[in-house]
Design a protein around this motif. Structure first.
Motif, PDB file in Angstrom:
ATOM      1  N   ASP A 122       0.849  -1.195   0.000  1.00  0.00           N
ATOM      2  CA  ASP A 122       0.000   0.000   0.000  1.00  0.00           C
ATOM      3  C   ASP A 122       0.892   1.255   0.000  1.00  0.00           C
ATOM      4  O   ASP A 122       1.300   1.746   1.055  1.00  0.00           O
ATOM      5  CB  ASP A 122      -0.875  -0.053   1.267  1.00  0.00           C
ATOM      6  CG  ASP A 122      -1.832   1.117   1.387  1.00  0.00           C
ATOM      7  OD1 ASP A 122      -1.725   2.071   0.585  1.00  0.00           O
ATOM      8  OD2 ASP A 122      -2.682   1.082   2.293  1.00  0.00           O
TER       9      ASP A 122
ATOM     10  N   ASP B  33       0.366   4.266  -0.329  1.00  0.00           N
ATOM     11  CA  ASP B  33      -0.153   5.486   0.304  1.00  0.00           C
ATOM     12  C   ASP B  33      -0.191   5.409   1.826  1.00  0.00           C
ATOM     13  O   ASP B  33      -0.627   6.340   2.486  1.00  0.00           O
ATOM     14  CB  ASP B  33      -1.575   5.773  -0.211  1.00  0.00           C
ATOM     15  CG  ASP B  33      -1.578   5.974  -1.719  1.00  0.00           C
ATOM     16  OD1 ASP B  33      -0.595   6.554  -2.234  1.00  0.00           O
ATOM     17  OD2 ASP B  33      -2.527   5.518  -2.383  1.00  0.00           O
ATOM     18  N   LEU B  34       0.215   4.275   2.372  1.00  0.00           N
ATOM     19  CA  LEU B  34       0.173   4.116   3.832  1.00  0.00           C
ATOM     20  C   LEU B  34       1.367   4.821   4.465  1.00  0.00           C
ATOM     21  O   LEU B  34       2.508   4.421   4.297  1.00  0.00           O
ATOM     22  CB  LEU B  34       0.179   2.628   4.212  1.00  0.00           C
ATOM     23  CG  LEU B  34       0.165   2.340   5.716  1.00  0.00           C
ATOM     24  CD1 LEU B  34      -1.099   2.881   6.373  1.00  0.00           C
ATOM     25  CD2 LEU B  34       0.323   0.841   5.970  1.00  0.00           C
TER      26      LEU B  34
ATOM     27  N   TYR C 116       0.837   4.537  12.121  1.00  0.00           N
ATOM     28  CA  TYR C 116      -0.390   3.742  12.076  1.00  0.00           C
ATOM     29  C   TYR C 116      -0.458   2.799  13.272  1.00  0.00           C
ATOM     30  O   TYR C 116       0.563   2.482  13.870  1.00  0.00           O
ATOM     31  CB  TYR C 116      -0.536   2.972  10.758  1.00  0.00           C
ATOM     32  CG  TYR C 116       0.645   2.162  10.260  1.00  0.00           C
ATOM     33  CD1 TYR C 116       0.839   0.848  10.670  1.00  0.00           C
ATOM     34  CD2 TYR C 116       1.539   2.696   9.321  1.00  0.00           C
ATOM     35  CE1 TYR C 116       1.894   0.091  10.165  1.00  0.00           C
ATOM     36  CE2 TYR C 116       2.600   1.942   8.816  1.00  0.00           C
ATOM     37  CZ  TYR C 116       2.770   0.642   9.250  1.00  0.00           C
ATOM     38  OH  TYR C 116       3.816  -0.111   8.748  1.00  0.00           O
TER      39      TYR C 116
ATOM     40  N   ALA D  48      -4.494   5.566  10.641  1.00  0.00           N
ATOM     41  CA  ALA D  48      -4.776   4.299   9.951  1.00  0.00           C
ATOM     42  C   ALA D  48      -4.698   3.116  10.906  1.00  0.00           C
ATOM     43  O   ALA D  48      -3.894   3.108  11.842  1.00  0.00           O
ATOM     44  CB  ALA D  48      -3.789   4.087   8.806  1.00  0.00           C
TER      45      ALA D  48
ATOM     46  N   GLU E 110     -13.799   1.499   9.809  1.00  0.00           N
ATOM     47  CA  GLU E 110     -14.810   2.392   9.221  1.00  0.00           C
ATOM     48  C   GLU E 110     -15.614   3.101  10.316  1.00  0.00           C
ATOM     49  O   GLU E 110     -15.823   4.310  10.254  1.00  0.00           O
ATOM     50  CB  GLU E 110     -15.731   1.598   8.296  1.00  0.00           C
ATOM     51  CG  GLU E 110     -16.507   2.512   7.377  1.00  0.00           C
ATOM     52  CD  GLU E 110     -17.329   1.770   6.345  1.00  0.00           C
ATOM     53  OE1 GLU E 110     -16.999   0.609   6.016  1.00  0.00           O
ATOM     54  OE2 GLU E 110     -18.312   2.373   5.883  1.00  0.00           O
TER      55      GLU E 110
ATOM     56  N   GLN F 121     -13.595   5.745  11.830  1.00  0.00           N
ATOM     57  CA  GLN F 121     -13.131   6.717  10.840  1.00  0.00           C
ATOM     58  C   GLN F 121     -11.616   6.742  10.685  1.00  0.00           C
ATOM     59  O   GLN F 121     -10.984   7.802  10.728  1.00  0.00           O
ATOM     60  CB  GLN F 121     -13.678   8.099  11.175  1.00  0.00           C
ATOM     61  CG  GLN F 121     -15.188   8.098  11.055  1.00  0.00           C
ATOM     62  CD  GLN F 121     -15.822   9.410  11.472  1.00  0.00           C
ATOM     63  OE1 GLN F 121     -15.187  10.248  12.098  1.00  0.00           O
ATOM     64  NE2 GLN F 121     -17.073   9.573  11.123  1.00  0.00           N
ATOM     65  N   ARG F 122     -11.034   5.531  10.568  1.00  0.00           N
ATOM     66  CA  ARG F 122      -9.610   5.424  10.277  1.00  0.00           C
ATOM     67  C   ARG F 122      -9.478   4.715   8.934  1.00  0.00           C
ATOM     68  O   ARG F 122     -10.321   3.921   8.547  1.00  0.00           O
ATOM     69  CB  ARG F 122      -8.862   4.598  11.322  1.00  0.00           C
ATOM     70  CG  ARG F 122      -9.194   4.887  12.765  1.00  0.00           C
ATOM     71  CD  ARG F 122      -8.550   6.148  13.293  1.00  0.00           C
ATOM     72  NE  ARG F 122      -9.081   6.428  14.620  1.00  0.00           N
ATOM     73  CZ  ARG F 122      -8.370   6.423  15.740  1.00  0.00           C
ATOM     74  NH1 ARG F 122      -7.077   6.215  15.701  1.00  0.00           N
ATOM     75  NH2 ARG F 122      -8.933   6.681  16.895  1.00  0.00           N
ATOM     76  N   ARG F 123      -8.369   5.020   8.281  1.00  0.00           N
ATOM     77  CA  ARG F 123      -8.038   4.322   7.048  1.00  0.00           C
ATOM     78  C   ARG F 123      -7.697   2.881   7.417  1.00  0.00           C
ATOM     79  O   ARG F 123      -7.118   2.632   8.470  1.00  0.00           O
ATOM     80  CB  ARG F 123      -6.817   5.023   6.456  1.00  0.00           C
ATOM     81  CG  ARG F 123      -6.456   4.630   5.079  1.00  0.00           C
ATOM     82  CD  ARG F 123      -5.340   5.574   4.608  1.00  0.00           C
ATOM     83  NE  ARG F 123      -5.000   5.265   3.241  1.00  0.00           N
ATOM     84  CZ  ARG F 123      -4.213   4.269   2.865  1.00  0.00           C
ATOM     85  NH1 ARG F 123      -3.665   3.495   3.768  1.00  0.00           N
ATOM     86  NH2 ARG F 123      -3.965   4.048   1.602  1.00  0.00           N
TER      87      ARG F 123
ATOM     88  N   SER G  68      -5.802  -0.789   6.258  1.00  0.00           N
ATOM     89  CA  SER G  68      -4.878  -1.390   5.299  1.00  0.00           C
ATOM     90  C   SER G  68      -4.480  -2.777   5.773  1.00  0.00           C
ATOM     91  O   SER G  68      -4.170  -2.975   6.947  1.00  0.00           O
ATOM     92  CB  SER G  68      -3.632  -0.502   5.152  1.00  0.00           C
ATOM     93  OG  SER G  68      -2.805  -0.979   4.115  1.00  0.00           O
TER      94      SER G  68
END
Ligand code: KG4
Ligand code: ZN
Length: 343
Positions: free
Chosen positions: A124, A126-127, A131, A260, A282, A285-287, A289
Motif C-alpha cells: 500500500d 499510500d500508507l 499507524y 490508519a 470504518e 473513521q480510520r483508514r 490497510s
C-alpha cells in the motif's frame, strides 16, 4: 532504485525474495515444510533448522536465476536475524552474511516482526506513518503504534497464547492438521458461529491486552461434551477470536490519533478477521490497510522490503550481527504477566 535480496528462515518457511525500493517484487520463492512437521502437530525446531540448511541456498540460486541477476546486482542483503526458532534464524542470517561478504554488499539484520510490521507499506504505497498495527502471528499478538522505521511503541500484548497459537491449539483439539488457522477457517465456513457459547477473555477490560488460553480450554470442554458438531465449534471459536481482536483493537484506537488501522502477520490472512477489522476502522473513521494474504504469512518479500526501508534510512549492520531468539520491537515495553507467563 535500490534492489534488496531478502532471506527468511525463522520458523518453518524457507523464503528468498528480490524487492526494489520502488515496491517491485522482482522475484521470490517460499518453500514451506508443512508435511515434515504435520505428524508432530506443530513445528519441530531441529527438523526446521536442518530443512532450511538444505533448501535455502538453492532457493537463492533460483530467485536470482528467475530475475536473471547475480548477487553483484543487488544493493544490500537483508536477512531475518530473529526473533524465532534460533536454529532456523541462524541459517538465513549466516547465508546472508556469506552472500554479503562474497559480493561485498552491506548486510541488513532484520527483525522478523519489523518485516510483518512494514509489510503493509510494501502493498500500500499510500500508507504513511504513524499507524496502529495489530500484529497477529503464530508467536505474537500485539498492538503497536508504528511511528517510523525502527520506531515502535507497544500498546498491548498477550498474557498467554498468541492468536495464531490459539488457532493451532484449537485445530489440534479438533483433529485438524497443522497449521491450524487455514484449517479452522475452512471448517468454520460450514458451521454456525453462534452455536457454541465460548468466552471472550479480557473483552471489556480497559487495557487492550489479549488472552486466549481460557478460550482454548473452553474449546476442549466443548469437544469433550460431545454435544456440538466440529464445524460449529470451529465457527464459534473463530467468532470468539474475532470479537476479542476487535474489542481490544477498539480500546487501543481510543488511545492513539494514528489515522490508519493496519493488520499484519499470518493470522491476518483470515477473511473473517480482515472483514471485522475493516468494519471497525470504518466505524472509527480510520483508514484501513491489510496486505494480501500471501504477504501476511511468512515470506521473504517483507524481509527484503524492511531491508529496503532500513537501507533508505542508512541502517546497515556489521558482519558480527547476532542471531536473536527474542527481540522485542519496543525494547522499552514492560513484561506483562497475567494468567500465563509470556511477555
Ligand atoms: O506470520 P506467520 O506465517 O508465522 C509466524 O511468524 O508465526 O503466522 C503463522 C500463524 C499460524 O499460527 C497459523 O495458524 C496462522 O498464522 N494462520 C492463520 C491463517 N493462516 C495462517 N490463522 C487464522 N486464519 C488463517 N487463514
Ligand atoms: Zn511471521
Amino acid at each position: 532504485m535500490t534492489l534488496i535480496l531478502g532471506l527468511e528462515s525463522s520458523c518453518d518457511d524457507s523464503a528468498v525474495a528480490l524487492v526494489g525500493s520502488d515496491r517491485r517484487i522482482v522475484a521470490q520463492a517460499v518453500v514451506g515444510q508443512t508435511s515434515a512437521h504435520q505428524p508432530f502437530g506443530g513445528v519441530v525446531p531441529e527438523i526446521a533448522a536442518r530443512a532450511h540448511v538444505e533448501i535455502l541456498p538453492d532457493l537463492i540460486r533460483r530467485v536470482l536465476d528467475d530475475a536473471k541477476l547475480s548477487v553483484h546486482d543487488v544493493d544490500a542483503v537483508a536477512a531475518t536475524a530473529g526473533p524465532g526458532l534460533i536454529g532456523g534464524v541462524m541459517v538465513a542470517l549466516l547465508a546472508g552474511k556469506g552472500v554479503a561478504l562474497a559480493a561485498g554488499k552491506p548486510l541488513i539484520a532484520v527483525n522478523h516482526l519489523e518485516g510483518h510490521a512494514l509489510s503493509p507499506r510494501l502493498a500500500d504505497p499510500d500508507l504513511e506513518f504513524p499507524y496502529l498495527l495489530l500484529l497477529v502471528s503464530g508467536g505474537h499478538c500485539q498492538l503497536l503504534e508504528v511511528r517510523g522505521v525502527g520506531d515502535y511503541r507497544r500498546l498491548a500484548t498477550t498474557i498467554d497464547d498468541a492468536a495464531g497459537e490459539a488457532f493451532d491449539k484449537a485445530a489440534k483439539l479438533l483433529g485438524l492438521p497443522y497449521p491450524g488457522g487455514p484449517a479452522i477457517e475452512e471448517l468454520a465456513k460450514s458451521g454456525d458461529a453462534n452455536a457454541v457459547p465460548l468466552p471472550r477473555p479480557l473483552v471489556g477490560s480497559g487495557e487492550p491486552h489479549f488472552s486466549f488460553a481460557g478460550l482454548k480450554s473452553a474449546v476442549q470442554r466443548a469437544i469433550a461434551a460431545g454435544e456440538h458438531a466440529h464445524e460449529d465449534i470451529a465457527a464459534s471459536f473463530q467468532q470468539a477470536v474475532v470479537d476479542c481482536l476487535v474489542d481490544r483493537t477498539a480500546v487501543a484506537l481510543g488511545t492513539t490519533d494514528a489515522p490508519a488501522l493496519v493488520v499484519a502477520g499470518g493470522v491476518a490472512a483470515n477473511q473473517a478477521i480482515r472483514g471485522a477489522l475493516a468494519a471497525l476502522a470504518e466505524r472509527e473513521q480510520r483508514r484501513f490497510s491489510v496486505p494480501p494474504a500471501w504477504l501476511c504469512t511468512d515470506n521473504a518479500a517483507m524481509i527484503a522490503w524492511a531491508g529496503a526501508e532500513r537501507f533508505a534510512a542508512g541502517l546497515t549492520d556489521p558482519l558480527d550481527a547476532p542471531a536473536r531468539a527474542r527481540w522485542p520491537l519496543d525494547a522499552r515495553a514492560e513484561t506483562v504477566r497475567g494468567a500465563g507467563v509470556k511477555a
